[in-house]
Design a protein around this motif. Structure first.
Motif, short mmCIF file in Angstrom:
data_model
loop_
_atom_site.label_atom_id
_atom_site.label_comp_id
_atom_site.label_asym_id
_atom_site.label_seq_id
_atom_site.Cartn_x
_atom_site.Cartn_y
_atom_site.Cartn_z
N ALA A 199 0.83 -1.21 0.00
CA ALA A 199 0.00 0.00 0.00
C ALA A 199 0.87 1.26 0.00
O ALA A 199 0.60 2.21 -0.75
N ILE A 200 1.90 1.26 0.82
CA ILE A 200 2.80 2.42 0.89
C ILE A 200 3.51 2.61 -0.44
O ILE A 200 3.62 3.73 -0.95
N ASP A 201 3.98 1.50 -1.03
CA ASP A 201 4.69 1.60 -2.31
C ASP A 201 3.76 2.11 -3.41
O ASP A 201 4.16 2.91 -4.25
N LYS A 202 2.50 1.65 -3.40
CA LYS A 202 1.54 2.13 -4.41
C LYS A 202 1.30 3.63 -4.25
O LYS A 202 1.28 4.37 -5.23
N ARG A 203 1.13 4.07 -3.02
CA ARG A 203 0.90 5.49 -2.79
C ARG A 203 2.10 6.31 -3.24
O ARG A 203 1.97 7.35 -3.87
N ARG A 204 3.29 5.83 -2.90
CA ARG A 204 4.50 6.55 -3.30
C ARG A 204 4.70 6.53 -4.80
O ARG A 204 5.25 7.48 -5.36
N SER A 205 4.27 5.47 -5.47
CA SER A 205 4.42 5.44 -6.93
C SER A 205 3.50 6.47 -7.58
O SER A 205 3.83 7.03 -8.62
N SER A 206 2.37 6.73 -6.95
CA SER A 206 1.42 7.72 -7.49
C SER A 206 1.86 9.15 -7.23
O SER A 206 1.56 10.04 -8.02
N THR A 207 2.59 9.36 -6.12
CA THR A 207 2.97 10.72 -5.75
C THR A 207 4.42 11.04 -6.10
O THR A 207 4.87 12.16 -5.88
N GLY A 208 5.14 10.06 -6.64
CA GLY A 208 6.53 10.31 -7.01
C GLY A 208 7.50 10.27 -5.86
O GLY A 208 8.62 10.75 -5.96
N GLY A 209 7.09 9.66 -4.76
CA GLY A 209 7.95 9.58 -3.58
C GLY A 209 8.94 8.44 -3.64
O GLY A 209 8.99 7.68 -4.62
N TRP A 210 9.73 8.29 -2.58
CA TRP A 210 10.70 7.22 -2.47
C TRP A 210 9.98 5.89 -2.44
O TRP A 210 9.03 5.70 -1.70
N ARG A 211 10.42 4.95 -3.27
CA ARG A 211 9.75 3.66 -3.43
C ARG A 211 10.39 2.58 -2.57
O ARG A 211 11.56 2.64 -2.24
N ILE A 212 9.60 1.59 -2.23
CA ILE A 212 10.11 0.41 -1.55
C ILE A 212 10.68 -0.50 -2.64
O ILE A 212 9.98 -0.82 -3.61
N PRO A 213 11.93 -0.94 -2.50
CA PRO A 213 12.52 -1.78 -3.54
C PRO A 213 11.73 -3.09 -3.73
O PRO A 213 11.21 -3.66 -2.77
N GLU A 214 11.66 -3.53 -4.99
CA GLU A 214 10.96 -4.78 -5.27
C GLU A 214 11.54 -5.94 -4.49
O GLU A 214 10.80 -6.83 -4.04
N ALA A 215 12.85 -5.95 -4.31
CA ALA A 215 13.49 -7.03 -3.56
C ALA A 215 12.95 -7.10 -2.14
O ALA A 215 12.74 -8.19 -1.59
N ARG A 216 12.69 -5.96 -1.53
CA ARG A 216 12.15 -5.95 -0.17
C ARG A 216 10.71 -6.48 -0.16
O ARG A 216 10.32 -7.24 0.73
N LEU A 217 9.92 -6.10 -1.15
CA LEU A 217 8.55 -6.62 -1.24
C LEU A 217 8.57 -8.14 -1.40
O LEU A 217 7.77 -8.85 -0.79
N LEU A 218 9.50 -8.64 -2.20
CA LEU A 218 9.61 -10.08 -2.39
C LEU A 218 10.10 -10.77 -1.11
O LEU A 218 9.67 -11.89 -0.81
#
Length: 94
Positions: free
Chosen positions: A24-43
């Motif tokens: 959820a945080i990563d999706k919000r940040r992707s919409s607002t251009g903020g710092w993203r959670i790395p895919e490796a961390r999500l995995l």
């Protein structure tokens, strides 16, 4: 015997809540251009037991649904986890 099962269940819920929150945080940040959670961390969250939460969050937030190789890696993690759980269930005759 009941205490380890209860502890594992609580840990499972916590890991999945954290995984859903991360998506959820990563999706919000992707919409607002903020710092993203790395895919490796999500995995990693998925690999630690959060794959049900990861699949739910992907659908709920429409996040990382078409991104390859992320989708394939998440599916592989889930397949391995299902195999481990099935093996443990057979080994311990649950």
């Amino acid at each position: 015997m009941l205490l380890p099962i209860l502890a594992a269940s609580v840990l499972f819920v916590i890991v999945n809540v954290v995984t859903v929150a991360a998506f959820a945080i990563d999706k919000r940040r992707s919409s607002t251009g903020g710092w993203r959670i790395p895919e490796a961390r999500l995995l990693w969250f998925a690999a630690l037991g959060g794959s049900p939460g990861a699949f739910w969050a992907r659908g709920r937030y429409r996040h990382k649904t078409r991104k390859q190789p992320f989708v394939g890696r998440l599916q592989l993690i889930a397949m391995v986890q299902v195999g481990v759980v099935a093996g443990l269930a057979i080994a311990f005759a649950i």
